[in-house]
Design a protein around this motif. Sequence first.
Motif, PDB file in Angstrom:
ATOM      1  N   THR A   1      74.361 -16.325  11.892  1.00  0.00           N
ATOM      2  CA  THR A   1      75.279 -17.877  11.447  1.00  0.00           C
ATOM      3  C   THR A   1      73.842 -18.809  11.367  1.00  0.00           C
ATOM      4  O   THR A   1      72.841 -19.619  11.193  1.00  0.00           O
ATOM      5  CB  THR A   1      76.090 -17.898  12.395  1.00  0.00           C
ATOM      6  OG1 THR A   1      77.094 -17.675  12.122  1.00  0.00           O
ATOM      7  CG2 THR A   1      76.350 -19.579  12.102  1.00  0.00           C
TER       8      THR A   1
ATOM      9  N   VAL B   1      76.909 -22.398   3.141  1.00  0.00           N
ATOM     10  CA  VAL B   1      78.133 -22.004   2.961  1.00  0.00           C
ATOM     11  C   VAL B   1      78.688 -20.324   3.777  1.00  0.00           C
ATOM     12  O   VAL B   1      79.753 -19.859   4.023  1.00  0.00           O
ATOM     13  CB  VAL B   1      78.700 -21.430   1.438  1.00  0.00           C
ATOM     14  CG1 VAL B   1      80.442 -21.087   1.379  1.00  0.00           C
ATOM     15  CG2 VAL B   1      78.968 -23.814   0.742  1.00  0.00           C
ATOM     16  N   PRO B   2      77.915 -19.719   3.770  1.00  0.00           N
ATOM     17  CA  PRO B   2      78.200 -18.227   4.514  1.00  0.00           C
ATOM     18  C   PRO B   2      77.890 -18.161   5.459  1.00  0.00           C
ATOM     19  O   PRO B   2      78.797 -17.746   6.081  1.00  0.00           O
ATOM     20  CB  PRO B   2      77.191 -17.163   3.072  1.00  0.00           C
ATOM     21  CG  PRO B   2      76.756 -18.013   2.736  1.00  0.00           C
ATOM     22  CD  PRO B   2      76.665 -19.619   2.399  1.00  0.00           C
TER      23      PRO B   2
ATOM     24  N   ASN C   1      78.389 -21.222   7.291  1.00  0.00           N
ATOM     25  CA  ASN C   1      79.833 -21.602   7.814  1.00  0.00           C
ATOM     26  C   ASN C   1      80.981 -20.615   7.823  1.00  0.00           C
ATOM     27  O   ASN C   1      81.607 -20.407   8.708  1.00  0.00           O
ATOM     28  CB  ASN C   1      79.705 -22.590   7.717  1.00  0.00           C
ATOM     29  CG  ASN C   1      79.113 -23.979   7.397  1.00  0.00           C
ATOM     30  OD1 ASN C   1      79.066 -24.120   8.659  1.00  0.00           O
ATOM     31  ND2 ASN C   1      77.828 -24.574   6.477  1.00  0.00           N
ATOM     32  N   ARG C   2      81.228 -19.585   6.976  1.00  0.00           N
ATOM     33  CA  ARG C   2      82.063 -18.492   6.950  1.00  0.00           C
ATOM     34  C   ARG C   2      81.805 -17.863   8.472  1.00  0.00           C
ATOM     35  O   ARG C   2      82.906 -17.177   8.363  1.00  0.00           O
ATOM     36  CB  ARG C   2      82.468 -18.451   5.687  1.00  0.00           C
ATOM     37  CG  ARG C   2      82.634 -18.953   4.480  1.00  0.00           C
ATOM     38  CD  ARG C   2      82.888 -18.570   2.610  1.00  0.00           C
ATOM     39  NE  ARG C   2      83.896 -17.387   2.745  1.00  0.00           N
ATOM     40  CZ  ARG C   2      84.708 -17.640   2.419  1.00  0.00           C
ATOM     41  NH1 ARG C   2      84.875 -19.079   1.760  1.00  0.00           N
ATOM     42  NH2 ARG C   2      85.742 -16.663   1.941  1.00  0.00           N
ATOM     43  N   ILE C   3      80.278 -17.091   8.105  1.00  0.00           N
ATOM     44  CA  ILE C   3      80.581 -16.445   9.299  1.00  0.00           C
ATOM     45  C   ILE C   3      80.765 -16.111  10.844  1.00  0.00           C
ATOM     46  O   ILE C   3      81.505 -16.336  11.017  1.00  0.00           O
ATOM     47  CB  ILE C   3      79.131 -15.768   8.493  1.00  0.00           C
ATOM     48  CG1 ILE C   3      78.626 -14.809   7.723  1.00  0.00           C
ATOM     49  CG2 ILE C   3      78.309 -14.542  10.211  1.00  0.00           C
ATOM     50  CD1 ILE C   3      77.362 -14.298   7.303  1.00  0.00           C
TER      51      ILE C   3
ATOM     52  N   PHE D   1      82.495 -19.218  10.974  1.00  0.00           N
ATOM     53  CA  PHE D   1      84.008 -19.515  11.722  1.00  0.00           C
ATOM     54  C   PHE D   1      85.118 -18.358  11.823  1.00  0.00           C
ATOM     55  O   PHE D   1      85.641 -18.282  12.819  1.00  0.00           O
ATOM     56  CB  PHE D   1      84.703 -20.161  10.310  1.00  0.00           C
ATOM     57  CG  PHE D   1      85.948 -20.902  10.866  1.00  0.00           C
ATOM     58  CD1 PHE D   1      86.149 -22.137  11.288  1.00  0.00           C
ATOM     59  CD2 PHE D   1      86.570 -20.232  10.567  1.00  0.00           C
ATOM     60  CE1 PHE D   1      86.883 -22.843  11.889  1.00  0.00           C
ATOM     61  CE2 PHE D   1      88.455 -20.884  10.346  1.00  0.00           C
ATOM     62  CZ  PHE D   1      88.542 -22.426  11.345  1.00  0.00           C
ATOM     63  N   ALA D   2      84.435 -16.992  11.392  1.00  0.00           N
ATOM     64  CA  ALA D   2      85.425 -15.583  11.117  1.00  0.00           C
ATOM     65  C   ALA D   2      84.935 -14.818  12.848  1.00  0.00           C
ATOM     66  O   ALA D   2      85.650 -14.620  13.296  1.00  0.00           O
ATOM     67  CB  ALA D   2      84.788 -15.177  10.255  1.00  0.00           C
TER      68      ALA D   2
END
Length: 111
Positions: free
Chosen positions: A3, A49-50, A52-54, A56-57
């Motif tokens: 991240t 975007v990736p 933040n997704r990574i 958050f996950a």
Amino acid sequence: MQTILLLSLSNIFMTTAWYWHLKGGMNKPLFGVILISWGIAFVEYCFAVPANRIGFAAGWSAGQLKVAQEAIALLVFGVFMVAVLGEPLHWRHIAAFACIMAAVGFLFVGR
């Protein structure tokens, strides 16, 4: 760690998209500068975007992601400001960075 790396890359592109034209590009037509900046910002989104997704996950909250991004942005901008724009680094910049890092610390306490 992934991240942080992706957020760092996104901030390098975003800082470039927003500020590249201040050094030697002020005489270029504004519309052209905007189009070039949008193209650079597209690459930034491909990292942000990736990231933040990574993050958050992995359990980061949205607030933690945002404040980490801001801390990285300030660090990247500081380097860009000195290295590309040739502006001096003052104690105020360091104090502002310390405040942002304190915010990061507050959001990650107890995590």
